[in-house]
Design an enzyme around this catalytic site. Structure first.
Site, PDB file in Angstrom:
ATOM      1  N   GLU A 182      -8.168   2.008  -0.541  1.00 30.84           N
ATOM      2  CA  GLU A 182      -8.631   2.233   0.889  1.00 30.84           C
ATOM      3  C   GLU A 182      -9.789   3.739  -0.090  1.00 30.84           C
ATOM      4  OE1 GLU A 182      -6.617   4.540   3.833  1.00 30.84           O
ATOM      5  OE2 GLU A 182      -5.260   3.020   4.147  1.00 30.84           O
ATOM      6  N   GLU A 298       1.223  -4.469   2.595  1.00 33.56           N
ATOM      7  CA  GLU A 298       1.483  -3.962   3.539  1.00 33.56           C
ATOM      8  C   GLU A 298       2.161  -4.092   4.938  1.00 33.56           C
ATOM      9  OE1 GLU A 298       0.083   0.236   4.195  1.00 33.56           O
ATOM     10  OE2 GLU A 298      -0.362  -0.160   1.430  1.00 33.56           O
TER      11      GLU A 298
END
Ligand code: XIL
Length: 589
Positions: A182, A298
């Site tokens: 991220e 994910e």
């Protein structure tokens, strides 16, 4: 079949109500108001979602050269055998949700605690799963000491030390590492799209390259991944984020930074119900053109605003899985699909995206009772329909026991289990340290050696009735020389068998004997060997059948043998009989 049409503005919404259970609540218009106002649609609810065969997601994906994996937590897997068994059955890859994050690994600046992460690595290994690391660099999941400890002077050193220690520990055992997680957000307003994180502040944009280089050095075998979220939807905001990520990947590649793959998290939101994924497809293809592989890392489906009705909700979740996977699996560079959890029993969305109706969220392929949901079916379908990948994936061999990881006898137990000579308990444990009765031992011997009975006349042990479960094994072993009864005419089937007896049995059954008992002097406790056993134990020692843990020089002949010890002795006896390949162990005498 009654069909009801609900117009969504964009697409027609066909509900096969007749086929649905729990439809009472379903017809309440209000329930769909919000849903419809968001123009979410689900197509063809009446259609048959059945998938042929009962194969696991693991096998389903593997058939196409794909990896299916799931995220799990030490705290749940280590205490919930039922859940652990489901992971072993369904997943070809395990990624710890938190156990490898800074916060979990580093209680203080100078200490690492690998207890949980090591357990997870062993769990993966003993269950034939690949292991995946998440994550070495992230702006979240940091320990409380981080803020007051890390600064621009020591940041690089801290980062390098962390990566060398953590990635180094699992070197050669990791399928892939999320090296950086991220790093892009448009919210921070930088032209390069980088997120304002401590690492960026202290080290500048190069922190990403530094991290990848350190990871490559620590673990040259792992696939090194840049992982990010919010890359999936059709919106223009998402399109901008994709562009920023692509720029970052291009930059890393042109710097020669050792990056091998992009991870796309795929926490799919409400808009996913009617996503077209045109932009996503183009993006994945651009990423592939850079020579990178792609992993869905994910995946889960946020059902926060889906209807209360479970049947409808599960169908919508299932459809999101199917639509998304059919889009991304068209891209040949996609090699793996990982869900963020496996069963609704444990999902981060319970806290992160709870429902307003307070019903439990249902984002994953299995429900909280570990039963497969429609999402499991649609995932299986998506794997079935995916184009075949180049090259086969080789998954580690699976063993069914989750309590033998790291056990000194693990290799023996696995080897015998693979030959169906020993088995575990219904809860998928082996209980390596439990003792073994004489009847159980007879059963193991029968399977291991298929002994030949010398005469067919049954021996009438007064304590072994014909309807006793171990009757046949006791007859076989006692008529073929492996075991004998007691002088008083009993067999004592329930008696726990001591180590000396196991060795005597194996040596007798294999017709090994030795006149030279001097070899017994290797044992510090030679004096404890019962007279009846000396000759046979000497023979067993010479033939390398004896395995002593933890001290090779201690025979402990009168201690009850454990299941692990019996496995080791029997395995060595099979090697002696030419029926098994030798396994090296420091505990063989
Ligand atoms: C989440 C875990 O699932 C939670 O248990 C924890 O409290 C916070 O982190 N993107 C990521 C993951 O990369 O690390 C996050 O995991 C979920 C979002």
């Amino acid at each position: 079949m009654t069909k009801k049409r609900i117009l969504t503005g964009r697409r027609t919404f066909l509900l096969g109500l007749g086929t649905l259970a729990g439809m009472g609540t379903f017809t309440v218009a209000g329930q769909f108001k919000r849903l419809n106002s968001q123009s979410q649609t689900i197509t063809d609810l009446g259609r048959n979602f059945a998938v042929a065969g009962g194969a696991s997601l693991r096998d389903r994906a593997a058939n196409k050269g794909l990896i299916y994996g799931s995220q799990g937590h030490y705290k749940f897997l280590s205490k919930d055998p039922e859940l652990a068994a489901l992971y072993a059955q369904e997943s070809a890859l395990l990624v710890p949700g938190n156990d490898l994050k800074w916060k979990d690994l580093r209680p203080s600046p100078d200490r690492f605690d690998f207890t949980k992460a090591d357990w997870m690595a062993e769990f993966a290994r003993t269950h034939g799963m690949l292991f995946r690391g998440h994550t070495l660099v992230w702006h979240k999941g940091l320990p409380s000491w981080f803020k007051e400890t890390v600064n621009s002077r020591n940041a690089e050193q801290m980062l390098l030390e962390h990566i060398a220690t953590v990635a180094g520990r699992y070197a050669g055992k990791m399928h892939s590492w999320d090296v950086v997680n991220e790093a892009i957000t448009l919210r921070d307003g930088r032209s390069d799209g980088l997120r304002e994180t401590p690492w960026l502040e202290f080290l500048g944009p190069e922190y990403i390259d530094i991290a990848f280089r350190a990871a490559a050095e620590a673990d040259p075998q792992a696939l090194l991944v840049y992982n990010d979220n919010g890359l999936d939807s059709d919106s223009s905001k998402t399109e901008k984020k994709r562009a920023a990520v692509l720029r970052l990947l291009e930059r890393l590649k042109s710097n020669g930074t050792p990056i091998h793959a992009l991870g796309t998290q795929a926490h799919l939101g409400e808009s996913a119900i009617d996503s077209k994924y045109t932009g996503l497809r183009k993006f994945l293809s651009d990423v592939a053109d850079l020579g990178l592989k792609i992993l869905v890392t994910e995946m889960d489906v946020i059902d926060k605003s889906f209807p209360t009705d479970l049947v409808v909700r599960d169908r919508m979740v299932a459809e999101v899985y199917e639509n998304y996977l059919s889009a991304v699996l068209d891209e040949p560079a996609v090699i793996a699909v990982v869900t963020w959890g496996l069963s609704d029993r444990h999902t981060w969305l319970s806290k992160k995206k709870p429902r307003e109706d307070n019903m439990p969220v249902r984002p994953l392929p299995f429900d909280a009772k570990l039963k497969p949901k429609l999402a499991h079916n649609t995932m299986a379908l998506a794997f079935d329909r995916a184009p075949m990948r180049d090259g086969q994936i080789v998954l580690p061999r699976q063993t069914p026991f989750y309590d033998i990881q790291g056990h000194w006898a693990q290799v023996y137990i696995q080897a015998l289990a693979a030959k169906n000579i020993i088995s575990g308990f219904p809860d998928e444990t082996f209980r390596p340290n439990a003792s073994v009765t004489r009847a159980e031992f007879a059963a193991i011997i029968t399977k291991a050696f298929t002994p030949v009975q010398q005469n067919n006349k049954a021996i009438a042990f007064q304590d072994v009735p014909q309807n006793f479960w171990g009757y046949n094994a006791i007859q076989t072993t006692s008529q073929s020389g492996f075991l004998a009864g007691y002088p008083n005419g009993t067999f004592q089937p329930g008696q726990q068998i001591p180590r000396a007896q196991v060795l005597v049995s194996l040596a007798s059954g294999l017709k090994l004997s030795s006149d030279d008992t001097s070899v017994l002097s290797v044992y510090q406790d030679v004096a404890q060997i019962p007279a009846y056993a000396t000759n046979k134990v000497a023979a067993a020692t010479q033939q390398k059948i004896v395995v002593n843990y933890p001290t090779v020089k201690l025979l402990s002949p009168n201690r009850n043998a454990t299941r692990a010890e019996v496995a080791a002795f029997v395995y060595q006896a099979l090697v002696n009989a030419g029926k098994a390949e030798p396994i090296s162990s420091p505990y063989v005498v």
